[in-house]
Every structure is written in C-alpha cells, then in structure tokens.
Design a protein around this motif. Structure first.
Motif, PDB file in Angstrom:
ATOM      1  N   ILE A   6       0.836  -1.206   0.000  1.00 39.25           N
ATOM      2  CA  ILE A   6       0.000   0.000   0.000  1.00 39.25           C
ATOM      3  C   ILE A   6       0.867   1.251   0.000  1.00 39.25           C
ATOM      4  N   ALA A   7       1.946   1.247   0.786  1.00 36.58           N
ATOM      5  CA  ALA A   7       2.854   2.390   0.808  1.00 36.58           C
ATOM      6  C   ALA A   7       3.512   2.583  -0.554  1.00 36.58           C
ATOM      7  N   TYR A   8       3.850   1.485  -1.188  1.00 38.36           N
ATOM      8  CA  TYR A   8       4.426   1.546  -2.535  1.00 38.36           C
ATOM      9  C   TYR A   8       3.450   2.204  -3.501  1.00 38.36           C
ATOM     10  N   ARG A   9       2.205   1.790  -3.445  1.00 41.75           N
ATOM     11  CA  ARG A   9       1.216   2.368  -4.335  1.00 41.75           C
ATOM     12  C   ARG A   9       1.027   3.857  -4.046  1.00 41.75           C
ATOM     13  N   ASP A  10       0.965   4.223  -2.756  1.00 42.74           N
ATOM     14  CA  ASP A  10       0.824   5.641  -2.409  1.00 42.74           C
ATOM     15  C   ASP A  10       2.019   6.442  -2.893  1.00 42.74           C
ATOM     16  N   LEU A  11       3.200   5.874  -2.722  1.00 44.71           N
ATOM     17  CA  LEU A  11       4.417   6.575  -3.135  1.00 44.71           C
ATOM     18  C   LEU A  11       4.402   6.830  -4.632  1.00 44.71           C
TER      19      LEU A  11
ATOM     20  N   LEU B 170      -8.102  -0.026   4.084  1.00 47.70           N
ATOM     21  CA  LEU B 170      -7.133   0.825   3.388  1.00 47.70           C
ATOM     22  C   LEU B 170      -7.189   0.639   1.879  1.00 47.70           C
ATOM     23  N   THR B 171      -7.330  -0.590   1.439  1.00 48.70           N
ATOM     24  CA  THR B 171      -7.390  -0.830  -0.004  1.00 48.70           C
ATOM     25  C   THR B 171      -8.697  -0.308  -0.591  1.00 48.70           C
ATOM     26  N   ALA B 172      -9.793  -0.437   0.158  1.00 49.56           N
ATOM     27  CA  ALA B 172     -11.074   0.082  -0.330  1.00 49.56           C
ATOM     28  C   ALA B 172     -11.011   1.590  -0.496  1.00 49.56           C
TER      29      ALA B 172
ATOM     30  N   SER C 297       5.228  -5.499  10.085  1.00 51.62           N
ATOM     31  CA  SER C 297       5.958  -4.854  11.122  1.00 51.62           C
ATOM     32  C   SER C 297       6.408  -5.840  12.152  1.00 51.62           C
ATOM     33  N   ALA C 298       7.511  -5.494  12.789  1.00 51.23           N
ATOM     34  CA  ALA C 298       7.994  -6.323  13.868  1.00 51.23           C
ATOM     35  C   ALA C 298       7.394  -5.906  15.188  1.00 51.23           C
ATOM     36  N   ASP C 299       6.891  -4.728  15.274  1.00 50.70           N
ATOM     37  CA  ASP C 299       6.396  -4.199  16.530  1.00 50.70           C
ATOM     38  C   ASP C 299       4.933  -4.552  16.704  1.00 50.70           C
ATOM     39  N   PRO C 300       4.529  -5.024  17.895  1.00 47.59           N
ATOM     40  CA  PRO C 300       3.143  -5.443  18.071  1.00 47.59           C
ATOM     41  C   PRO C 300       2.177  -4.297  18.293  1.00 47.59           C
ATOM     42  N   GLY C 301       2.586  -3.042  18.107  1.00 44.05           N
ATOM     43  CA  GLY C 301       1.689  -1.965  18.465  1.00 44.05           C
ATOM     44  C   GLY C 301       1.055  -1.152  17.374  1.00 44.05           C
ATOM     45  N   HIS C 302       1.617  -1.081  16.175  1.00 37.97           N
ATOM     46  CA  HIS C 302       1.211  -0.090  15.190  1.00 37.97           C
ATOM     47  C   HIS C 302       0.677  -0.760  13.939  1.00 37.97           C
ATOM     48  N   ALA C 303      -0.615  -0.585  13.673  1.00 38.15           N
ATOM     49  CA  ALA C 303      -1.228  -1.307  12.551  1.00 38.15           C
ATOM     50  C   ALA C 303      -0.753  -0.813  11.192  1.00 38.15           C
ATOM     51  N   GLY C 304      -0.394   0.455  11.083  1.00 38.99           N
ATOM     52  CA  GLY C 304      -0.027   0.983   9.780  1.00 38.99           C
ATOM     53  C   GLY C 304       1.345   0.578   9.311  1.00 38.99           C
ATOM     54  N   GLY C 305       2.058  -0.191  10.101  1.00 41.29           N
ATOM     55  CA  GLY C 305       3.370  -0.616   9.677  1.00 41.29           C
ATOM     56  C   GLY C 305       3.618  -2.061  10.022  1.00 41.29           C
ATOM     57  N   CYS C 306       2.622  -2.887   9.847  1.00 42.14           N
ATOM     58  CA  CYS C 306       2.823  -4.299  10.152  1.00 42.14           C
ATOM     59  C   CYS C 306       1.988  -5.139   9.219  1.00 42.14           C
ATOM     60  N   GLY C 307       2.402  -6.354   9.046  1.00 39.86           N
ATOM     61  CA  GLY C 307       1.665  -7.223   8.172  1.00 39.86           C
ATOM     62  C   GLY C 307       2.534  -8.238   7.539  1.00 39.86           C
TER      63      GLY C 307
END
Length: 247
Positions: A22-27, A81-83, A237-247
C-alpha cells in the motif's frame, strides 16, 4: 558504535507485507517526485542461514512475531485501506515461505536496469493475482516476462555469491538503520514507520528539512531516474503496536 546515517532518503520495501504494498502504491501514485528522490532497499525476513550470516557480523534481524489477534486485525485494516484507494486485493496463502526467493532476484533485475519493473510485477503477482511469490516457478515466470534469465532468477535463493554479497549487505543495512518493520523510511536521523507516516516522510524531503535530501550518490538499490508508466502499476511490522506498519 553508532550506525552511519545516509543523507539520502531511503524506502525499505518488502514483498510480504500488505502495508508495504500500500505504501508503494501511495508513493508511486501520490508522490512520484519523492519516489525518484529515495534509495530503494529490500527488507525481508531472513532464513536460518541469513540470520547466521548476520550474527557473524554481530547483527540481528530486528523482528518480533505478531499475535494471532493482531493478524486478524490486519485483515480488516488492509481491507479498509485498499477500499479507500480503490484497490482490490487477493490474499495469498504462504506455505513454508522462503523470502529470499522473491527478494534476492531484485538485485539481478536491478543490474539489468529492471529494478522498478521487477518490484511492480512481484507486487502485482502477490497482491492482485494472489500468487505464491515464494514458489520458484512464479519467480521464473516473472523473470521471463521481464526478459531476465528465468533459471538464474528462480535459483537466486541458492546463489552463494548473491547471498554472501548483495543479500547479506542488504540485511546488514536494514539492521544498521534500525528498520524493525515495513514500510520503513529514513531521512538522515529521522525514521518513519508505517503507511500513515509516509506523508510526514514526504514533507521532510520536500521541505529539505534534512541535509542531502534527494541528493548525493545513488546506491545500487536505486531505481532508474526515469521509469516508464509501465514500470509502475501500482508495502509487516515487527512491533506489536502499530497497525499501519505491520503485516
């Protein structure tokens, strides 16, 4: 010892992560000028051999597994996010993935002047077509489409020279940068993690708030300066807290 900081902004991209895609597409769709200003660095979870090689250099892969609950949340979040972006997603099924398989051939594509085209095609195969990009036949087919040596691309994960050279250097670079998840962006000493931090990264570059933004020698991981429209169609993401950077 403090890690060196590149004055040139960097984008750490990953084929596994829906957020990185998604970040790639936004970029590419929203900030094409920034896409041309950044260095592109592949980020992937190394196998046991890759981790051993990193340990020999006193480095480790900065990753922590996510919970099942977070994984289920990500499915919902990515759907939203994709929608919002008018994207349709075909969720792939990963069975015993070896992430060197899709990521190491990137360097072969890069050397052939096809780095951007390879990134686009692998993302499309995984997230729009739902294909298994850790299947060597998938990578061979993509390489053949792009005019790359299919057999060599399919066998990149077993290429000792590639693993010990460009592959290991990429893993050491992300470790030195502290890139604990993706999508991950750096600009000087500033770090930005997650899709929702991309606008701040863009502002940092466009405002010239850090010396060297968009200047300096380009690394071998940087796409050509003038990609064609077909090069870019469309990034856990490696961090268990932030949804916008994990998957």
């Amino acid at each position: 010892m403090a890690a060196k900081r590149s004055k040139v902004p960097r984008f750490y991209f990953n084929f596994r992560s829906p957020y990185s895609w998604i970040a790639y597409r936004d970029l590419m769709d929203r900030y094409p000028d920034v896409a041309q200003a950044v260095e592109w660095h592949p980020w992937w979870e190394p196998d046991a051999d890759g981790e051993r090689r990193m340990a020999e250099h006193r480095r480790h892969f900065p990753y922590a597994a996510m919970s099942r609950e977070k994984h289920l949340y990500i499915l919902q979040d990515v759907r939203r996010l994709t929608a919002e972006r008018g994207l349709s997603v075909s969720w792939p099924v990963d069975l015993d993935p070896v992430w060197e398989v899709p990521h190491l051939p990137y360097f072969l594509a890069l050397d052939a002047g096809l780095g951007p085209a390879y990134i686009e095609r692998v993302y499309r195969a995984r997230w729009l077509e739902g294909r298994d990009i850790c299947d060597r036949t998938t990578i061979a087919a993509i390489a053949e489409e792009l005019g790359l040596p299919a057999d060599r691309a399919a066998a990149a994960a077993e290429d000792e020279e590639l693993r010990a050279g460009r592959g290991l250097q990429a893993l050491l670079t992300l470790s030195e940068a502290g890139a604990f998840g993706v999508p991950f962006f750096t600009h000087g000493y500033d770090k930005f993690w997650g899709v929702d931090r991309l606008p701040a990264f863009v502002d940092s570059i466009r405002s010239g708030s850090r010396p060297g933004a968009g200047s300096g020698a380009r690394s071998r991981d940087t796409p050509p300066a003038e990609p064609s429209d077909t090069d870019f169609a469309a990034a856990r993401s490696a961090d268990p807290g932030h949804a916008g950077g994990c998957g």
